[in-house]
Design a protein around this motif. Structure first.
Motif, PDB file in Angstrom:
ATOM      1  N   ARG A  29       0.835  -1.213   0.000  1.00 19.53           N
ATOM      2  CA  ARG A  29       0.000   0.000   0.000  1.00 19.53           C
ATOM      3  C   ARG A  29       0.864   1.254   0.000  1.00 19.53           C
ATOM      4  O   ARG A  29       0.597   2.209  -0.729  1.00 19.53           O
ATOM      5  CB  ARG A  29      -0.947   0.010   1.201  1.00 19.53           C
ATOM      6  N   ALA A  30       1.906   1.257   0.822  1.00 26.81           N
ATOM      7  CA  ALA A  30       2.801   2.417   0.883  1.00 26.81           C
ATOM      8  C   ALA A  30       3.521   2.601  -0.454  1.00 26.81           C
ATOM      9  O   ALA A  30       3.634   3.717  -0.963  1.00 26.81           O
ATOM     10  CB  ALA A  30       3.811   2.252   2.023  1.00 26.81           C
ATOM     11  N   PHE A  31       3.978   1.499  -1.042  1.00 26.71           N
ATOM     12  CA  PHE A  31       4.667   1.557  -2.328  1.00 26.71           C
ATOM     13  C   PHE A  31       3.735   2.100  -3.408  1.00 26.71           C
ATOM     14  O   PHE A  31       4.131   2.924  -4.228  1.00 26.71           O
ATOM     15  CB  PHE A  31       5.184   0.161  -2.700  1.00 26.71           C
ATOM     16  N   ALA A  32       2.478   1.688  -3.376  1.00 24.13           N
ATOM     17  CA  ALA A  32       1.495   2.149  -4.364  1.00 24.13           C
ATOM     18  C   ALA A  32       1.198   3.639  -4.212  1.00 24.13           C
ATOM     19  O   ALA A  32       0.794   4.295  -5.179  1.00 24.13           O
ATOM     20  CB  ALA A  32       0.204   1.341  -4.241  1.00 24.13           C
ATOM     21  N   ALA A  33       1.401   4.182  -3.009  1.00 26.69           N
ATOM     22  CA  ALA A  33       1.141   5.607  -2.767  1.00 26.69           C
ATOM     23  C   ALA A  33       2.241   6.507  -3.339  1.00 26.69           C
ATOM     24  O   ALA A  33       2.054   7.715  -3.444  1.00 26.69           O
ATOM     25  CB  ALA A  33       0.983   5.869  -1.273  1.00 26.69           C
ATOM     26  N   LEU A  34       3.373   5.915  -3.696  1.00 24.93           N
ATOM     27  CA  LEU A  34       4.456   6.701  -4.279  1.00 24.93           C
ATOM     28  C   LEU A  34       4.094   7.116  -5.698  1.00 24.93           C
ATOM     29  O   LEU A  34       3.254   6.495  -6.347  1.00 24.93           O
ATOM     30  CB  LEU A  34       5.754   5.883  -4.316  1.00 24.93           C
ATOM     31  N   THR A  35       4.768   8.156  -6.185  1.00 24.62           N
ATOM     32  CA  THR A  35       4.576   8.552  -7.576  1.00 24.62           C
ATOM     33  C   THR A  35       5.221   7.504  -8.482  1.00 24.62           C
ATOM     34  O   THR A  35       6.075   6.730  -8.029  1.00 24.62           O
ATOM     35  CB  THR A  35       5.236   9.922  -7.861  1.00 24.62           C
ATOM     36  N   PRO A  36       4.853   7.457  -9.756  1.00 25.83           N
ATOM     37  CA  PRO A  36       5.494   6.504 -10.665  1.00 25.83           C
ATOM     38  C   PRO A  36       7.016   6.665 -10.700  1.00 25.83           C
ATOM     39  O   PRO A  36       7.747   5.663 -10.747  1.00 25.83           O
ATOM     40  CB  PRO A  36       4.871   6.820 -12.027  1.00 25.83           C
ATOM     41  N   GLU A  37       7.500   7.898 -10.646  1.00 24.03           N
ATOM     42  CA  GLU A  37       8.947   8.133 -10.664  1.00 24.03           C
ATOM     43  C   GLU A  37       9.605   7.590  -9.402  1.00 24.03           C
ATOM     44  O   GLU A  37      10.694   7.018  -9.449  1.00 24.03           O
ATOM     45  CB  GLU A  37       9.250   9.628 -10.816  1.00 24.03           C
ATOM     46  N   GLU A  38       8.947   7.780  -8.263  1.00 21.20           N
ATOM     47  CA  GLU A  38       9.478   7.268  -7.001  1.00 21.20           C
ATOM     48  C   GLU A  38       9.499   5.742  -6.999  1.00 21.20           C
ATOM     49  O   GLU A  38      10.489   5.126  -6.591  1.00 21.20           O
ATOM     50  CB  GLU A  38       8.664   7.800  -5.818  1.00 21.20           C
ATOM     51  N   ARG A  39       8.402   5.137  -7.466  1.00 25.90           N
ATOM     52  CA  ARG A  39       8.355   3.665  -7.533  1.00 25.90           C
ATOM     53  C   ARG A  39       9.452   3.132  -8.430  1.00 25.90           C
ATOM     54  O   ARG A  39      10.120   2.141  -8.096  1.00 25.90           O
ATOM     55  CB  ARG A  39       6.984   3.191  -8.027  1.00 25.90           C
ATOM     56  N   ALA A  40       9.656   3.780  -9.577  1.00 23.03           N
ATOM     57  CA  ALA A  40      10.697   3.330 -10.509  1.00 23.03           C
ATOM     58  C   ALA A  40      12.073   3.424  -9.863  1.00 23.03           C
ATOM     59  O   ALA A  40      12.876   2.477  -9.956  1.00 23.03           O
ATOM     60  CB  ALA A  40      10.654   4.151 -11.798  1.00 23.03           C
ATOM     61  N   ALA A  41      12.365   4.527  -9.199  1.00 19.22           N
ATOM     62  CA  ALA A  41      13.680   4.705  -8.575  1.00 19.22           C
ATOM     63  C   ALA A  41      13.937   3.635  -7.517  1.00 19.22           C
ATOM     64  O   ALA A  41      15.012   3.029  -7.477  1.00 19.22           O
ATOM     65  CB  ALA A  41      13.801   6.101  -7.970  1.00 19.22           C
ATOM     66  N   VAL A  42      12.940   3.376  -6.678  1.00 16.75           N
ATOM     67  CA  VAL A  42      13.092   2.375  -5.620  1.00 16.75           C
ATOM     68  C   VAL A  42      13.234   0.979  -6.219  1.00 16.75           C
ATOM     69  O   VAL A  42      14.135   0.217  -5.859  1.00 16.75           O
ATOM     70  CB  VAL A  42      11.911   2.432  -4.620  1.00 16.75           C
ATOM     71  N   ALA A  43      12.356   0.624  -7.139  1.00 21.46           N
ATOM     72  CA  ALA A  43      12.382  -0.717  -7.730  1.00 21.46           C
ATOM     73  C   ALA A  43      13.670  -0.948  -8.516  1.00 21.46           C
ATOM     74  O   ALA A  43      14.280  -2.021  -8.409  1.00 21.46           O
ATOM     75  CB  ALA A  43      11.170  -0.923  -8.634  1.00 21.46           C
TER      76      ALA A  43
END
Length: 86
Positions: A29-43
């Motif tokens: 849920r927390a990961f889904a709340a990130l922006t697409p750019e944030e998710r991409a950087a983390v992943a």
């Protein structure tokens, strides 16, 4: 299939499966709340093992922008996982 949040829970000490499942859901849920750019950087950094320079090249962004995005994502994840809101 591997999920970007898998690495965040794989190294945890053994827990009751219910607790582990609840934690995984909280992280997702927390990961889904990130922006697409944030998710991409983390992943890309945690799951794919790319350096910030490699992420910048793949995403067509500057190195400082990728680093700021990653740090902001981690900060937001900490807030969300500690019961806060954004």
């Amino acid at each position: 299939t591997a999920h970007p949040t898998d690495e965040l829970t794989d190294d945890l000490p053994s827990q009751d499966m219910t607790d582990r499942s609840a934690l995984r859901m909280d992280i997702e849920r927390a990961f889904a709340a990130l922006t697409p750019e944030e998710r991409a950087a983390v992943a890309l950094h945690l799951n794919a093992g790319l350096s910030f320079g490699e992420i910048a090249a793949v995403c067509g962004r500057s190195l400082p922008a990728v680093y700021r995005t990653y740090r902001r994502a981690l900060s937001r994840l900490r807030i969300l996982l500690n019961g806060g809101t954004l």
